[in-house]
Design an enzyme around this catalytic site. Structure first.
Site, mmCIF file in Angstrom:
data_model
loop_
_atom_site.group_PDB
_atom_site.id
_atom_site.type_symbol
_atom_site.label_atom_id
_atom_site.label_comp_id
_atom_site.label_asym_id
_atom_site.label_seq_id
_atom_site.Cartn_x
_atom_site.Cartn_y
_atom_site.Cartn_z
ATOM 1 N N LYS A 20 -11.968 30.203 -4.508
ATOM 2 C CA LYS A 20 -10.875 29.783 -5.422
ATOM 3 C C LYS A 20 -10.497 30.894 -6.381
ATOM 4 O O LYS A 20 -11.217 31.874 -6.573
ATOM 5 C CB LYS A 20 -11.289 28.541 -6.231
ATOM 6 N N PRO A 121 -16.285 37.292 -0.349
ATOM 7 C CA PRO A 121 -17.186 38.364 -0.783
ATOM 8 C C PRO A 121 -18.121 37.857 -1.883
ATOM 9 O O PRO A 121 -17.721 37.034 -2.699
ATOM 10 C CB PRO A 121 -16.238 39.430 -1.349
ATOM 11 N N GLY A 128 -17.765 31.655 -4.133
ATOM 12 C CA GLY A 128 -18.310 31.676 -2.768
ATOM 13 C C GLY A 128 -19.559 30.822 -2.643
ATOM 14 O O GLY A 128 -19.708 30.050 -1.689
ATOM 15 N N ASP A 165 -18.156 24.745 -10.443
ATOM 16 C CA ASP A 165 -17.044 24.903 -9.500
ATOM 17 C C ASP A 165 -17.228 24.089 -8.216
ATOM 18 O O ASP A 165 -16.314 24.035 -7.385
ATOM 19 C CB ASP A 165 -16.888 26.381 -9.094
HETATM 20 O O1 C5P Z 1 -22.170 25.904 -13.581
HETATM 21 P P1 C5P Z 1 -22.344 27.367 -13.325
HETATM 22 O O2 C5P Z 1 -23.627 27.683 -12.647
HETATM 23 O O3 C5P Z 1 -21.175 27.978 -12.672
HETATM 24 O O4 C5P Z 1 -22.419 27.996 -14.785
HETATM 25 C C1 C5P Z 1 -23.168 29.168 -15.079
HETATM 26 C C2 C5P Z 1 -23.216 29.343 -16.605
HETATM 27 O O5 C5P Z 1 -21.908 29.610 -17.102
HETATM 28 C C3 C5P Z 1 -23.675 28.136 -17.380
HETATM 29 O O6 C5P Z 1 -25.084 28.090 -17.466
HETATM 30 C C4 C5P Z 1 -23.027 28.375 -18.745
HETATM 31 O O7 C5P Z 1 -23.743 29.320 -19.498
HETATM 32 C C5 C5P Z 1 -21.702 29.021 -18.373
HETATM 33 N N1 C5P Z 1 -20.619 28.023 -18.277
HETATM 34 C C6 C5P Z 1 -20.087 27.497 -19.464
HETATM 35 N N2 C5P Z 1 -19.086 26.563 -19.398
HETATM 36 C C7 C5P Z 1 -18.588 26.172 -18.197
HETATM 37 C C8 C5P Z 1 -19.078 26.708 -16.995
HETATM 38 C C9 C5P Z 1 -20.115 27.644 -17.067
HETATM 39 O O8 C5P Z 1 -20.531 27.848 -20.555
HETATM 40 N N3 C5P Z 1 -17.606 25.251 -18.178
#
Ligand code: C5P
Length: 333
Positions: A20, A121, A128, A165
């Site tokens: 995305k 990638p 991904g 995501d």
């Molecule tokens: O959910 P994901 O693993 O993609 O998120 C990784 C990190 O990114 C989270 O632990 C957080 O620190 C940050 N994050 C955030 N707010 C979001 C998505 C991600 O602060 N809406």
């Protein structure tokens, strides 16, 4: 569907899901759990992840994971892989259903192997890993429930625990995302958009980018830097209805761009190169470091790609179009 009857358990299920781009990514304040409230417009791209789940007779649990990347990326093949965690999540849901008396096609502990073919990638910013998780969810669900009885809403709701995501990668297309990105409303769009996605060998950690944004906003609150935020998604949604890449280009925005560029200053150079190459617009994709470069059409995208890769070292670029679909089963035996 050779070998599979309507109610028979499959031997192998293959599913696809897509990467995305965030056309607009507005970030709110940090919540007590450390996550940030988002207002984002997601659009899936035709960079495809393919996940095949195969039943392993006389075994229990995950019997291994293989990953093959069209970009020769090094992909983890252990329980840190998001597809592995996705399979465990669906098993957990199956276990709960079994405990409530549901008849499943297989025991939740059935032996399973996971094989991934990556077309996104491993670069950060294109989801991904989340697409692998989404494809794994829809594939493995078929081992426990017939297609028409897959508890899709429950799986969508639980998927956010794997990553913010993943729910969008399940849904695909174009959607407005709120919450931490898991409350999704589909958006109607026209046309196909042509992109060059420019990756960077140096990664960026998503939590670090969000933390940097918090620091920059603290400085803004103290009057030490301007507090610049993207607008509401209305204009992006309007541009998407027109089908015009030129109108869309003017509305792209990402609150994580400033912190990403501050942590990896060479991104400024990549963004500049894209503009010099005649791109309609270039923005950091998600939390980066991938840069999404919007072009007029396919021919233009090919020219822009050649120009960027000819001028910059250490960057790799791929062509992509958007939107693409959500996670779906494509083969079953
Ligand atoms: O959910 P994901 O693993 O993609 O998120 C990784 C990190 O990114 C989270 O632990 C957080 O620190 C940050 N994050 C955030 N707010 C979001 C998505 C991600 O602060 N809406």
């Amino acid at each position: 569907m050779p070998g599979a009857s309507q109610h028979g358990a499959p031997v192998t299920v293959t599913a696809e899901a897509y990467g995305k781009v965030n056309l607009l990514l507005g970030v709110g304040d940090a919540r007590t759990d450390g996550y940030h409230e988002l207002t984002t417009v997601f659009q899936s791209m035709d960079l495809r992840e393919t996940v095949t789940i195969t039943r392993v007779e006389s075994k229990t649990g995950i019997q291994g994971l293989t990953a093959d990347s069209v970009f020769d990326d090094h992909v983890p093949t252990d329980s840190t892989n998001l597809a592995w965690r996705a399979v465990e999540l669906v098993r957990e849901v199956a276990r709960e259903h079994a405990a409530q008396g549901a008849q499943l096609r297989n025991s939740p502990d059935v032996g399973l192997r996971i094989d991934i073919r990556k077309g996104v990638p491993m670069a950060g910013g294109m989801a991904g890993g989340s697409a692998d998780a989404a494809a794994a969810i829809v594939a493995v669900a078929e081992f426990f429930w017939p297609s028409e009885f897959v508890p899709i809403e429950e799986l969508h709701a639980r998927a956010v625990t794997l990553g913010a995501d993943v729910p969008f990668c399940l849904l695909g297309g174009t959607a407005l995302g709120t919450g931490i990105g898991e409350d999704l409303s589909p958006i109607l769009t026209r046309g196909t958009y042509h992109w060059v996605m420019v990756t960077n060998k140096k990664g960026l950690s998503t939590p670090t980018v969000f933390k940097k944004l918090d620091e920059q906003r603290q400085l803004a609150a103290e009057g030490q830097r301007p507090d610049v935020r993207v607008g509401d998604p209305g204009q992006v949604i309007k541009a998407l209805r027109s089908g015009s890449a030129e109108l869309l280009a003017a509305q792209l925005g990402n609150d994580l761009q400033a912190p990403a560029v501050s942590l990896l200053p060479e991104l400024r150079e990549t963004l500049g190169l894209a503009h010099q190459a005649g791109a309609l617009r270039a923005i950091v994709s998600g939390s980066g470091p991938t840069v999404a470069v919007l072009c007029h059409d396919e021919e233009h995208a090919v020219e822009v790609l050649a120009s960027i890769t000819g001028a910059a070292r250490g960057v790799r670029a791929v062509l992509a179009t958007s939107p693409a679909s959500g996670a779906r089963v494509v083969a079953r035996t």
